[in-house]
Design an enzyme around this catalytic site. Structure first.
Site, PDB file in Angstrom:
ATOM      1  N   HIS A  23       0.830  -1.123  -0.060  1.00 58.44           N
ATOM      2  CA  HIS A  23       0.015   0.099   0.056  1.00 58.44           C
ATOM      3  C   HIS A  23       0.796   1.177   0.013  1.00 58.44           C
ATOM      4  CE1 HIS A  23      -4.109   0.806  -0.193  1.00 58.44           C
ATOM      5  NE2 HIS A  23      -4.323   1.081   1.059  1.00 58.44           N
ATOM      6  N   PHE A  65      -3.286   8.583   7.399  1.00 58.35           N
ATOM      7  CA  PHE A  65      -3.494   7.318   6.775  1.00 58.35           C
ATOM      8  C   PHE A  65      -4.140   7.442   5.467  1.00 58.35           C
ATOM      9  CE2 PHE A  65      -2.758   6.089  11.309  1.00 58.35           C
ATOM     10  CZ  PHE A  65      -2.056   4.805  10.996  1.00 58.35           C
ATOM     11  N   ASN A  67      -6.491   6.457   3.900  1.00 61.33           N
ATOM     12  CA  ASN A  67      -8.008   6.904   3.622  1.00 61.33           C
ATOM     13  C   ASN A  67      -8.162   8.367   4.019  1.00 61.33           C
ATOM     14  OD1 ASN A  67      -8.124   4.149   3.156  1.00 61.33           O
ATOM     15  ND2 ASN A  67      -9.330   3.813   5.015  1.00 61.33           N
ATOM     16  N   ASN A 113      -9.371   3.795  -1.608  1.00 62.34           N
ATOM     17  CA  ASN A 113      -9.833   4.772  -0.576  1.00 62.34           C
ATOM     18  C   ASN A 113      -8.934   6.083  -0.569  1.00 62.34           C
ATOM     19  OD1 ASN A 113     -12.039   3.053   0.116  1.00 62.34           O
ATOM     20  ND2 ASN A 113     -10.852   2.009   1.436  1.00 62.34           N
TER      21      ASN A 113
END
Length: 187
Positions: A23, A65, A67, A113
């Site tokens: 990620h 983060f 998101n 996201n």
């Protein structure tokens, strides 16, 4: 869209436990770019991230983060009056094999996201995306643990090669020669 890139953001999650995960390949891209340009990323709380000015463009590694990436991107873009069409977001892409890297102009979030949050905060999806392939685990139920784990050694090598390929095209991105970048990356 017109003009060149004035803000390059590399997405990921903060903290050592996420640093080597799939990620975070967008953050890998940004960190490598900063190193190659001899830029030190300095923490800027008002931009929710680590920032550097590199000639005519900004580098941003959000401390939020994934998101919540839109907070950082929008804060810096609004402060410096950077239009969405002058923003490049480097991020992980499940739909491409490790080693693929492609440039996309605008569009939806594709279930990502981080992109979803950026679109929400900018009020626009008219930014560029540098999509760095990480492979897909095969089933949607496996996506979260997959992206939050490190890639295999072979995938890591392929991802780093893709990042290098993208980094070689930064001058064209900054100049706004997006068609050349797409020809180079997509052939």
């Amino acid at each position: 869209m017109s003009g060149g890139v004035k803000l390059i953001a590399g997405l990921g999650n903060p903290g050592d436990q996420y640093a080597r995960t799939r990620h975070n390949v967008g953050a890998w891209f940004l960190e490598t770019l900063a190193q190659q340009r001899n830029q030190s990323l300095a923490k800027e709380n008002k931009f929710h991230g680590f920032v550097a000015k590199c000639n005519d463009y900004w580098l941003l590694k959000p401390t939020t983060f994934m998101n919540e990436s839109g907070q950082a991107v929008a804060a810096l873009a609004h402060f410096y009056k950077i239009k969405p069409s002058e923003i490049l977001i480097a991020h992980d892409e499940l739909d491409f094999p490790a080693g693929d890297i492609r440039l996309k102009e605008g569009g939806g979030h594709g279930g990502h996201n981080g992109l979803r949050n950026i679109i929400q905060h900018l009020g626009s999806s008219d930014f560029y995306r540098l999509r760095i392939g990480i492979n897909h685990p095969g089933h949607k139920d496996r996506v979260t643990p997959y992206v939050l784990s490190p890639p295999s050694e072979n995938d890591r090598i392929a991802i780093l090669a893709a990042i290098e390929k993208g980094l070689r095209l930064i001058p064209e991105l900054v100049q706004g020669d997006f068609q050349k970048v797409m020809r180079e990356l997509h052939s």
